[in-house]
Design an enzyme around this catalytic site. Structure first.
Site, PDB file in Angstrom:
ATOM      1  N   LYS A 156       6.266  -4.110  -4.270  1.00 25.11           N
ATOM      2  CA  LYS A 156       7.699  -3.832  -4.287  1.00 25.11           C
ATOM      3  C   LYS A 156       8.313  -4.080  -2.913  1.00 25.11           C
ATOM      4  O   LYS A 156       9.395  -4.624  -2.790  1.00 25.11           O
ATOM      5  CB  LYS A 156       7.931  -2.374  -4.726  1.00 25.11           C
ATOM      6  CG  LYS A 156       9.394  -1.947  -4.744  1.00 25.11           C
ATOM      7  CD  LYS A 156      10.185  -2.732  -5.771  1.00 25.11           C
ATOM      8  CE  LYS A 156      11.656  -2.392  -5.784  1.00 25.11           C
ATOM      9  NZ  LYS A 156      12.448  -3.491  -6.403  1.00 25.11           N
ATOM     10  N   HIS A 168      18.350 -35.905  -8.254  1.00 23.53           N
ATOM     11  CA  HIS A 168      17.631 -36.410  -7.080  1.00 23.53           C
ATOM     12  C   HIS A 168      16.128 -36.187  -7.181  1.00 23.53           C
ATOM     13  O   HIS A 168      15.447 -36.149  -6.163  1.00 23.53           O
ATOM     14  CB  HIS A 168      18.197 -35.762  -5.810  1.00 23.53           C
ATOM     15  CG  HIS A 168      19.646 -36.076  -5.614  1.00 23.53           C
ATOM     16  ND1 HIS A 168      20.086 -37.283  -5.118  1.00 23.53           N
ATOM     17  CD2 HIS A 168      20.759 -35.363  -5.914  1.00 23.53           C
ATOM     18  CE1 HIS A 168      21.413 -37.288  -5.084  1.00 23.53           C
ATOM     19  NE2 HIS A 168      21.845 -36.130  -5.563  1.00 23.53           N
ATOM     20  N   TRP A 207      -3.284  -2.466  -1.296  1.00 23.03           N
ATOM     21  CA  TRP A 207      -2.909  -3.827  -1.697  1.00 23.03           C
ATOM     22  C   TRP A 207      -3.606  -4.720  -0.695  1.00 23.03           C
ATOM     23  O   TRP A 207      -3.247  -4.750   0.480  1.00 23.03           O
ATOM     24  CB  TRP A 207      -1.392  -3.946  -1.606  1.00 23.03           C
ATOM     25  CG  TRP A 207      -0.786  -5.141  -2.242  1.00 23.03           C
ATOM     26  CD1 TRP A 207      -0.494  -5.304  -3.560  1.00 23.03           C
ATOM     27  CD2 TRP A 207      -0.330  -6.339  -1.591  1.00 23.03           C
ATOM     28  NE1 TRP A 207       0.101  -6.516  -3.768  1.00 23.03           N
ATOM     29  CE2 TRP A 207       0.211  -7.172  -2.570  1.00 23.03           C
ATOM     30  CE3 TRP A 207      -0.336  -6.782  -0.270  1.00 23.03           C
ATOM     31  CZ2 TRP A 207       0.735  -8.424  -2.289  1.00 23.03           C
ATOM     32  CZ3 TRP A 207       0.191  -8.033   0.021  1.00 23.03           C
ATOM     33  CH2 TRP A 207       0.719  -8.835  -0.989  1.00 23.03           C
ATOM     34  N   ASN A 242      -1.456   1.915   6.073  1.00 21.92           N
ATOM     35  CA  ASN A 242      -0.630   0.794   5.603  1.00 21.92           C
ATOM     36  C   ASN A 242      -0.339  -0.087   6.805  1.00 21.92           C
ATOM     37  O   ASN A 242      -0.097   0.429   7.895  1.00 21.92           O
ATOM     38  CB  ASN A 242       0.715   1.280   5.057  1.00 21.92           C
ATOM     39  CG  ASN A 242       0.586   1.977   3.727  1.00 21.92           C
ATOM     40  OD1 ASN A 242      -0.505   2.088   3.187  1.00 21.92           O
ATOM     41  ND2 ASN A 242       1.700   2.456   3.216  1.00 21.92           N
ATOM     42  N   GLY A 243      -0.291  -1.396   6.602  1.00 26.71           N
ATOM     43  CA  GLY A 243       0.023  -2.291   7.713  1.00 26.71           C
ATOM     44  C   GLY A 243      -1.165  -3.170   8.050  1.00 26.71           C
ATOM     45  O   GLY A 243      -2.134  -3.249   7.296  1.00 26.71           O
ATOM     46  N   LYS A 266      13.003 -14.471 -11.277  1.00 26.75           N
ATOM     47  CA  LYS A 266      12.680 -13.365 -12.189  1.00 26.75           C
ATOM     48  C   LYS A 266      11.619 -13.794 -13.191  1.00 26.75           C
ATOM     49  O   LYS A 266      10.660 -13.061 -13.444  1.00 26.75           O
ATOM     50  CB  LYS A 266      13.931 -12.887 -12.964  1.00 26.75           C
ATOM     51  CG  LYS A 266      14.946 -12.114 -12.186  1.00 26.75           C
ATOM     52  CD  LYS A 266      14.549 -10.717 -11.793  1.00 26.75           C
ATOM     53  CE  LYS A 266      13.853 -10.686 -10.465  1.00 26.75           C
ATOM     54  NZ  LYS A 266      14.602 -10.525  -9.266  1.00 26.75           N
ATOM     55  N   ARG A 290       4.806   0.263  -6.215  1.00 22.11           N
ATOM     56  CA  ARG A 290       4.791  -0.591  -5.021  1.00 22.11           C
ATOM     57  C   ARG A 290       3.776  -1.721  -5.146  1.00 22.11           C
ATOM     58  O   ARG A 290       3.817  -2.671  -4.377  1.00 22.11           O
ATOM     59  CB  ARG A 290       4.454   0.251  -3.789  1.00 22.11           C
ATOM     60  CG  ARG A 290       5.523   1.278  -3.447  1.00 22.11           C
ATOM     61  CD  ARG A 290       4.997   2.300  -2.481  1.00 22.11           C
ATOM     62  NE  ARG A 290       4.720   1.730  -1.180  1.00 22.11           N
ATOM     63  CZ  ARG A 290       5.505   1.830  -0.118  1.00 22.11           C
ATOM     64  NH1 ARG A 290       6.635   2.492  -0.218  1.00 22.11           N
ATOM     65  NH2 ARG A 290       5.176   1.290   1.033  1.00 22.11           N
ATOM     66  N   CYS A 347       0.832  -1.215   0.000  1.00 18.55           N
ATOM     67  CA  CYS A 347       0.000   0.000   0.000  1.00 18.55           C
ATOM     68  C   CYS A 347       0.867   1.265   0.000  1.00 18.55           C
ATOM     69  O   CYS A 347       1.988   1.261   0.488  1.00 18.55           O
ATOM     70  CB  CYS A 347      -0.859   0.051   1.245  1.00 18.55           C
ATOM     71  SG  CYS A 347      -1.791  -1.427   1.580  1.00 18.55           S
ATOM     72  N   GLU A 359      17.813 -17.122  -8.725  1.00 16.62           N
ATOM     73  CA  GLU A 359      17.392 -15.758  -9.039  1.00 16.62           C
ATOM     74  C   GLU A 359      16.801 -15.670 -10.456  1.00 16.62           C
ATOM     75  O   GLU A 359      15.800 -14.994 -10.682  1.00 16.62           O
ATOM     76  CB  GLU A 359      18.596 -14.808  -8.867  1.00 16.62           C
ATOM     77  CG  GLU A 359      18.369 -13.357  -9.270  1.00 16.62           C
ATOM     78  CD  GLU A 359      17.270 -12.644  -8.490  1.00 16.62           C
ATOM     79  OE1 GLU A 359      16.724 -13.199  -7.521  1.00 16.62           O
ATOM     80  OE2 GLU A 359      16.929 -11.523  -8.890  1.00 16.62           O
ATOM     81  N   GLU A 419       8.103 -14.304 -11.388  1.00 14.18           N
ATOM     82  CA  GLU A 419       7.369 -13.173 -10.827  1.00 14.18           C
ATOM     83  C   GLU A 419       6.848 -12.207 -11.879  1.00 14.18           C
ATOM     84  O   GLU A 419       5.824 -11.567 -11.651  1.00 14.18           O
ATOM     85  CB  GLU A 419       8.179 -12.449  -9.752  1.00 14.18           C
ATOM     86  CG  GLU A 419       9.384 -11.705 -10.228  1.00 14.18           C
ATOM     87  CD  GLU A 419      10.100 -10.974  -9.086  1.00 14.18           C
ATOM     88  OE1 GLU A 419       9.447 -10.564  -8.123  1.00 14.18           O
ATOM     89  OE2 GLU A 419      11.326 -10.825  -9.183  1.00 14.18           O
TER      90      GLU A 419
HETATM   91  O1  M6R Z   1      13.359  -4.746  -0.238  1.00 18.35           O
HETATM   92  P1  M6R Z   1      13.916  -6.112  -0.006  1.00 18.35           P
HETATM   93  O2  M6R Z   1      15.211  -6.347  -0.704  1.00 18.35           O
HETATM   94  O3  M6R Z   1      13.986  -6.482   1.448  1.00 18.35           O
HETATM   95  O4  M6R Z   1      12.867  -7.096  -0.668  1.00 18.35           O
HETATM   96  C1  M6R Z   1      12.984  -8.479  -0.552  1.00 18.35           C
HETATM   97  C2  M6R Z   1      12.065  -9.192  -1.502  1.00 18.35           C
HETATM   98  O5  M6R Z   1      10.724  -8.872  -1.219  1.00 18.35           O
HETATM   99  C3  M6R Z   1      12.348  -8.838  -2.956  1.00 18.35           C
HETATM  100  O6  M6R Z   1      13.667  -9.099  -3.304  1.00 18.35           O
HETATM  101  C4  M6R Z   1      11.412  -9.621  -3.904  1.00 18.35           C
HETATM  102  O7  M6R Z   1      11.711 -10.974  -3.848  1.00 18.35           O
HETATM  103  C5  M6R Z   1      11.513  -9.087  -5.320  1.00 18.35           C
HETATM  104  N1  M6R Z   1      10.214  -9.005  -5.911  1.00 18.35           N
HETATM  105  C6  M6R Z   1      12.334  -9.938  -6.213  1.00 18.35           C
HETATM  106  O8  M6R Z   1      12.424  -9.428  -7.499  1.00 18.35           O
END
Ligand code: M6R
Length: 610
Positions: free
Chosen positions: A605, A506, A76, A102-103, A487, A27, A2, A483, A490
């Site tokens: 974000k 395995h 959100w 927010n929260g 990518k 965000r 949010c 990673e 997501e």
């Molecule tokens: O702001 P942060 O680095 O703590 O965020 C951690 C994860 O939420 C963040 O890396 C998330 O996995 C991303 N969407 C990856 O691209």
């Protein structure tokens, strides 16, 4: 997650709020809304709707939205579906008081029952609406006191902004566990959950601490704890510029951020490396260098992409600093009752510096007496402030939800931090000089890899419709495989799994079918021959290999359908070069599949709630 924007000043609030919301779009959100104090009518105008900010804008076209005080929000969904009613702001029964939040209010259900017994009629399913009614119940003409009183009953995380129709002179903001920043202008204040909504107007900011609140009037502000104990705040400077948070000529922030990695890596290294002496200068850890020298164990903790950086960090700290190192998901670490003894250093890695689990891990580690360092990008963020010492990434704002340039900068900062420790323990100056020279060459090599964009786009076009992908790597490249898969998942919503290549046998090898794309990180290095064997195994089962390999490698070319050649660098630097093609591959697949690259579904974000 949010987003909050609030404005009190001399200017028309609505355009400022709307622009602020647009700056926070990255965000992630599912609905948006605004509440304005309309001086001439002594009431609040509240407009909110499910959907994009552009939908809100369309709804408000032609309406009188004048007023110099207002609050706005991008939601959100946590409690209650994303719809018009659950969107913020939420008002009390009289419609005179409005709040954005927010929260998560943890005891909202009990509070709601209590308020309902008192006759309050709820409109939404949200936890936030409880706040509006609590504040209204406590309101006797003083909004600050009403918020203080209401918050006393609340348990949970909040960043809030509150206005009242009868108080055109006041905006009250408070935080606990959810970031809130106040931009300080001439006769005006802008409250926001992140600096990108503020920097267009001012770079002078005040960061609120947990359980702190601010009462903003056009002629000044007052801060206190939520228990009414006055606090004194320094005005600080935000480093980021408006230019940095704009897309420029790129269609997406993600592509812009991938493409600027040569520069962001240089920024992360700037002024910190001395190739003549072999010294690494990290001002942020100078005060704790003795404890670092004698560290017996390092625990790296983080979430998501930052956790992948931590996995690379484990190799780096053990190789370069020769210190026992573990990596833990912050969400696991915080609840696992970890054993922390004297000599344990906990390093939290976070782009935003606001991730709820990572912050909780820091607090748990500190409670147990660990020295806590932060590797953080956002200056002044909560993790940056709560850790004992740290190293900023300095890679500039990262707006795309998929983390790209922050990851490569995290790798560089981890290399520098491991060298800092290493030099104080066993690493010889001549060896350190070699590493530094190698590291300083990396930005140019990344520039070179970025030129492969067109070839990578062709590979993406070939495989964009495949429903399952595997990513495999060993050693330093195992986290890169994770990673790369993250990518793709997501932003393109395609199933992908990343694994250490040896684990394939395995179980996951059963997944390989004719034509399935399998991405290998196959650079020359210690485990190169083993990776070639894994490639043979995939090829013989019909998998289509896309390999990232060392320039000129004929063996890999023989086994792979597609080769992305990267320059030959020592193994600790390989993840930085190798991840770039994987970022581009995910980006192009997502674009070709018509996905909202910068705002992937269900994702935020910065994950500021558990
Ligand atoms: O702001 P942060 O680095 O703590 O965020 C951690 C994860 O939420 C963040 O890396 C998330 O996995 C991303 N969407 C990856 O691209």
């Amino acid at each position: 997650m949010c987003g909050i924007v609030g404005y009190i000043g001399q200017k028309q609030a609505y355009p400022i709020l709307l622009e602020g919301l647009k700056r926070l779009e990255y965000r992630g959100y599912d609905s948006a809304g605004v509440a304005l104090q309309q001086d001439h009518e002594g009431r609040l105008a509240v407009i909110k709707a499910k959907g994009r900010i552009a939908d809100l804008e369309a709804m408000t076209a032609g309406r009188d939205l004048s007023g110099t005080l207002g609050i706005a929000h991008t939601r959100w969904a946590t409690h209650g579906a994303p719809n018009d009613v659950n969107a913020h702001p939420h008002a009390d029964m009289s419609g005179k008081l409005a709040v954005v939040h927010n929260g998560i209010i943890e005891n909202w259900s009990a509070l709601r029952q209590l308020l309902e017994q008192e006759g309050v009629k709820f409109r939404s399913e949200t936890d936030t609406e409880v706040l509006a009614h609590l504040f209204a119940r406590a309101y006797k003409g003083d909004l600050e006191k009403a918020v203080q009183e209401g918050l006393r009953e609340v348990r949970g995380a909040y960043g809030i902004a509150v206005i009242h129709a009868d108080r055109p002179d006041v905006l009250v903001a408070a935080r606990n566990g959810s970031p809130l920043i106040i931009g300080v202008g001439e006769g005006e204040y802008i409250v926001a959950s992140d600096a990108s909504a503020i920097i267009e107007h001012t770079t002078n900011v005040i960061y609120l601490e947990d359980r702190e609140m601010a009462t903003l009037r056009r002629d000044g502000l007052r801060t206190s704890t939520v228990d009414a104990i006055p606090t004194h705040k320094e005005v600080q400077q935000v480093e980021w510029s408006l230019e940095q948070i704009e897309k420029k000529c790129y269609p997406h922030f993600m592509l812009k951020e991938i493409m600027e990695q040569a520069e962001s890596l240089s920024d992360s290294m700037r002024g910190r490396l001395d190739a003549e002496t072999g010294e690494v200068v990290l001002g942020g850890v100078r005060d704790v260098s003795k404890q670092l020298t004698h560290a017996r164990r390092v625990i790296l903790t983080a979430c998501g992409t930052a956790w992948h950086a931590g996995l690379v960090g484990e190799y780096l700290f053990e190789d370069i600093a020769r210190v026992q190192t573990e990596v833990d998901y912050a969400s696991e670490f915080r609840y696992r009752n970890p054993i922390i003894d004297e000599g344990t250093i906990v390093i939290a890695i976070s782009q935003s510096g606001e991730t709820a689990d990572t912050l909780a891990a820091v607090r748990e580690a500190k409670l147990k007496g660990a020295l806590c360092l932060g590797i953080v990008n956002v200056v002044g963020s909560t993790i940056a402030r709560e850790t004992d010492a740290g190293v900023y990434l300095h890679c500039g704002p990262e707006i795309g939800v998929a983390s790209t340039k922050a990851f490569t900068s995290q790798l560089v900062v981890l290399i520098m931090t491991s060298m800092y420790l290493g030099r104080r323990r066993h690493l010889a100056p001549y060896h350190a000089r070699e590493i530094i020279k190698g590291l300083q060459a990396v930005p140019d090599l990344v520039r070179h890899v970025l030129k492969l964009n067109d070839a990578i786009r062709d590979v993406a076009a070939r495989y964009k419709d495949c429903p399952n992908w595997l990513y495999l790597g060993r050693g330093y490249n195992y986290p890169v495989a994770l990673e790369g898969a993250l990518k793709l998942k997501e932003i393109s919503y395609v199933h992908a799994e990343g694994l250490p290549a040896a684990e394939m046998k395995h179980g996951p090898i059963a997944l390989i079918t004719e034509g399935m794309p399998v991405v290998f990180l196959a650079n020359k290095g210690l485990q190169y021959d083993k990776v070639l064997s894994n490639m043979e195994e995939v090829r013989s089962r019909g998998g289509h290999i896309i390999a990232v390999a060392t320039e000129g490698d004929k063996e890999v070319a023989r086994l792979a359908k597609h080769v992305v050649s990267v320059p030959d660098v020592p193994e600790p630097f390989q993840p930085i070069l190798n991840v770039v093609p994987l970022q581009l591959l995910a980006y192009h697949v997502a674009v070709m599949r018509g996905c909202a690259v910068d705002k992937p579904r269900n994702l935020a974000k910065s994950v500021t709630v558990e």
